[in-house]
Design a protein around this motif. Sequence first.
Motif, PDB file in Angstrom:
ATOM      1  N   GLU A   1       0.688   5.610  -0.057  1.00  0.00           N
ATOM      2  CA  GLU A   1      -0.376   6.631   0.196  1.00  0.00           C
ATOM      3  C   GLU A   1       0.524   7.841   0.185  1.00  0.00           C
TER       4      GLU A   1
ATOM      5  N   THR B   1      -3.899  10.319  -2.378  1.00  0.00           N
ATOM      6  CA  THR B   1      -4.221   9.435  -3.038  1.00  0.00           C
ATOM      7  C   THR B   1      -3.440   8.054  -2.485  1.00  0.00           C
ATOM      8  N   GLN B   2      -4.211   6.975  -2.496  1.00  0.00           N
ATOM      9  CA  GLN B   2      -3.757   5.647  -2.230  1.00  0.00           C
ATOM     10  C   GLN B   2      -3.883   4.630  -3.338  1.00  0.00           C
TER      11      GLN B   2
ATOM     12  N   SER C   1      -8.933   8.225  -4.044  1.00  0.00           N
ATOM     13  CA  SER C   1      -8.251   9.433  -4.055  1.00  0.00           C
ATOM     14  C   SER C   1      -9.526  10.270  -3.784  1.00  0.00           C
TER      15      SER C   1
ATOM     16  N   HIS D   1      -3.514   0.302  -3.658  1.00  0.00           N
ATOM     17  CA  HIS D   1      -3.419  -0.844  -2.818  1.00  0.00           C
ATOM     18  C   HIS D   1      -3.085  -1.997  -3.668  1.00  0.00           C
TER      19      HIS D   1
ATOM     20  N   LYS E   1       0.835  -1.248   0.040  1.00  0.00           N
ATOM     21  CA  LYS E   1       0.092  -0.080  -0.032  1.00  0.00           C
ATOM     22  C   LYS E   1       0.755   1.195   0.051  1.00  0.00           C
TER      23      LYS E   1
END
Length: 262
Positions: free
Chosen positions: A205, A248-249, A242, A251, A203
């Motif tokens: 971020e 914003t991430q 996001s 994964h 992940k």
Amino acid sequence: MTQAQGNNTVILILIGITILLLLLIVVGVLFSVFIRRKNELLLEQQTSQKRFEREIAESQIEIREETLRNISWELHDNIGQLLTLAKIQTQNSGGDQEQLDEAANTIGKGLREIRALSKLINPEALKNMTLTEAIELELDRFKRMEYLTPSLKVIGIPVAVDKKIGTIIFRVFQEFFTNTIKHSKATHLDVRITYTDNTIDIKAEDNGIGFNFAFAKAKKGIGLSNMESRAKLIGADIKVTSEEDKGTQLHLIYTPKNIHHE
């Protein structure tokens, strides 16, 4: 035997022959369908394999191109400035030992930066890196260039990933990192890699300005589409989220087929 019995026998024989013919036809049709389906599956496998190899080649080219851009930026924005500073310090020293020592320290820092940069230049070094090491090297560069403050947390015992699969996963995150640097105005980028008994969970971020995810999804932006298609190609689950002003991430969860620890 009477004529009626003879007629019945003939009818039974004809019925038996008809049933046998029908069975042969059914078997023939089923066999034909099986062969056709088998050929279709083989063709699909060949097409998928060609697409996979093409994606590997494209990812490797893009990684090299991104690496060359990074080297260019670092030579100009970091090492070049250090050498210029060392030159100015030397010229202005007037023989003063303290200023000469400062110039020597600056040159020493430049040499350390060059050694770090040599890892990016050497293709064999990159080729032999694990996925974790490649991501760590990328984050270290952001820290040296003071683009933002990165962090990397690794949980669990690292699992070895096939080099081709690792190339695609790394390219997915490299693209995310590049977008963060260029567009997000983030000050922090946090990456967490979690290894379990059967999965690799990564992940990333940032705390940047984010974007309207629904709008970007509807427009099918190239960057987002590339990340999703590459994840799908290797059978990984991917989710990008996001919100404006909330960062914003990215994964990604991948399950290796053959698991062994690094």
